[in-house]
Design a protein around this motif. Sequence first.
Motif, mmCIF file in Angstrom:
data_model
loop_
_atom_site.group_PDB
_atom_site.id
_atom_site.type_symbol
_atom_site.label_atom_id
_atom_site.label_comp_id
_atom_site.label_asym_id
_atom_site.label_seq_id
_atom_site.Cartn_x
_atom_site.Cartn_y
_atom_site.Cartn_z
ATOM 1 N N PRO A 126 17.085 56.868 -11.780
ATOM 2 C CA PRO A 126 15.942 55.956 -11.665
ATOM 3 C C PRO A 126 15.670 55.644 -10.199
ATOM 4 O O PRO A 126 16.602 55.459 -9.406
ATOM 5 C CB PRO A 126 16.388 54.714 -12.434
ATOM 6 N N LYS A 127 14.389 55.652 -9.827
ATOM 7 C CA LYS A 127 13.971 55.342 -8.463
ATOM 8 C C LYS A 127 13.212 54.026 -8.444
ATOM 9 O O LYS A 127 12.444 53.740 -9.363
ATOM 10 C CB LYS A 127 13.058 56.441 -7.897
ATOM 11 N N PHE A 128 13.417 53.264 -7.369
ATOM 12 C CA PHE A 128 12.745 51.980 -7.203
ATOM 13 C C PHE A 128 12.053 51.983 -5.848
ATOM 14 O O PHE A 128 12.699 52.150 -4.820
ATOM 15 C CB PHE A 128 13.758 50.838 -7.316
ATOM 16 N N VAL A 129 10.744 51.839 -5.878
ATOM 17 C CA VAL A 129 9.937 51.891 -4.668
ATOM 18 C C VAL A 129 9.583 50.473 -4.258
ATOM 19 O O VAL A 129 8.996 49.716 -5.042
ATOM 20 C CB VAL A 129 8.660 52.725 -4.888
ATOM 21 N N GLY B 287 21.085 54.570 -8.985
ATOM 22 C CA GLY B 287 19.651 54.482 -8.711
ATOM 23 C C GLY B 287 19.394 54.717 -7.237
ATOM 24 O O GLY B 287 20.321 54.727 -6.419
ATOM 25 N N ILE B 288 18.119 54.923 -6.899
ATOM 26 C CA ILE B 288 17.699 55.195 -5.527
ATOM 27 C C ILE B 288 16.620 54.206 -5.141
ATOM 28 O O ILE B 288 15.677 53.968 -5.907
ATOM 29 C CB ILE B 288 17.169 56.638 -5.393
ATOM 30 N N ALA C 36 16.170 45.693 -8.545
ATOM 31 C CA ALA C 36 16.510 47.115 -8.594
ATOM 32 C C ALA C 36 17.968 47.312 -8.990
ATOM 33 O O ALA C 36 18.290 48.193 -9.799
ATOM 34 C CB ALA C 36 16.222 47.764 -7.242
ATOM 35 N N LYS C 37 18.860 46.493 -8.451
ATOM 36 C CA LYS C 37 20.270 46.584 -8.813
ATOM 37 C C LYS C 37 20.459 46.313 -10.305
ATOM 38 O O LYS C 37 21.226 47.010 -10.991
ATOM 39 C CB LYS C 37 21.090 45.579 -8.007
ATOM 40 N N GLU C 38 19.780 45.295 -10.803
ATOM 41 C CA GLU C 38 19.909 44.944 -12.215
ATOM 42 C C GLU C 38 19.420 46.079 -13.101
ATOM 43 O O GLU C 38 20.081 46.431 -14.092
ATOM 44 C CB GLU C 38 19.116 43.669 -12.499
ATOM 45 N N ARG C 39 18.285 46.673 -12.744
ATOM 46 C CA ARG C 39 17.732 47.754 -13.552
ATOM 47 C C ARG C 39 18.600 49.006 -13.479
ATOM 48 O O ARG C 39 18.761 49.722 -14.462
ATOM 49 C CB ARG C 39 16.309 48.070 -13.112
ATOM 50 N N ALA C 40 19.164 49.287 -12.300
ATOM 51 C CA ALA C 40 20.003 50.480 -12.145
ATOM 52 C C ALA C 40 21.331 50.312 -12.861
ATOM 53 O O ALA C 40 21.897 51.276 -13.372
ATOM 54 C CB ALA C 40 20.231 50.773 -10.671
ATOM 55 N N GLY C 41 21.853 49.101 -12.869
ATOM 56 C CA GLY C 41 23.133 48.852 -13.518
ATOM 57 C C GLY C 41 24.326 49.394 -12.755
ATOM 58 O O GLY C 41 25.397 49.598 -13.321
#
Length: 200
Positions: free
Chosen positions: A95-98, A56-57, A126-131
């Motif tokens: 996946p991007k997290f803003v 993720g980013i 964000a870490k949890e969602r990116a995995g």
Amino acid sequence: MGGAGRLVVAMQVSADGFVDSEVPGADWQLWNWGPDWPWSADLRASFNALLAGASGILLSRPMADEGFLGHWERMADLHPGDADWEFSRAIGALPKFVVSRSGHPRQRWPRTEVLGGGLAETVARAKERAGGALVCFGGAGLVGSLLREGLAEDLRLFVNPGFAGAGPRVFGPWLVEHGHRAGAVAAYGCGIVESRWSRG
């Protein structure tokens, strides 16, 4: 890249330690993220590997507002199938997290989620969602806050062969407390030196 769930900050910096320049005409940055990519093949391969290892980013709201995602989407379209530009396709696909404390970006992009709240909580979500590992490219305000709060486990610093003279920095005395230790260092053919730092 580091282990799963780590936050990797990747930044271009000048030889005198700035991440942008306030000096008119300062030509410190070898590549300004535009269409011409003067990085040598060895550095291109390293940078593409950085994105290939990401899950993720993480981005600041100003970067999202100012067109970071749209720019790399256009670059991916301009270089279909070109291995040098694989990172631009990864930016679109990941996946991007803003990070936003005050609102949403002006534009909405696919695979992009806006996260509010405290910075530590936001990074954890964000870490949890990116995995897996997150890569953050900035901007300077977000990166400075991540480093100040000890939230970045890994640093990838791309030190350019040029002086910015004056401008924003992301470093400060708090880095002494967070225990980053030097790892690999690579000097690339184009003149950039990549310095990697990790903690924990």
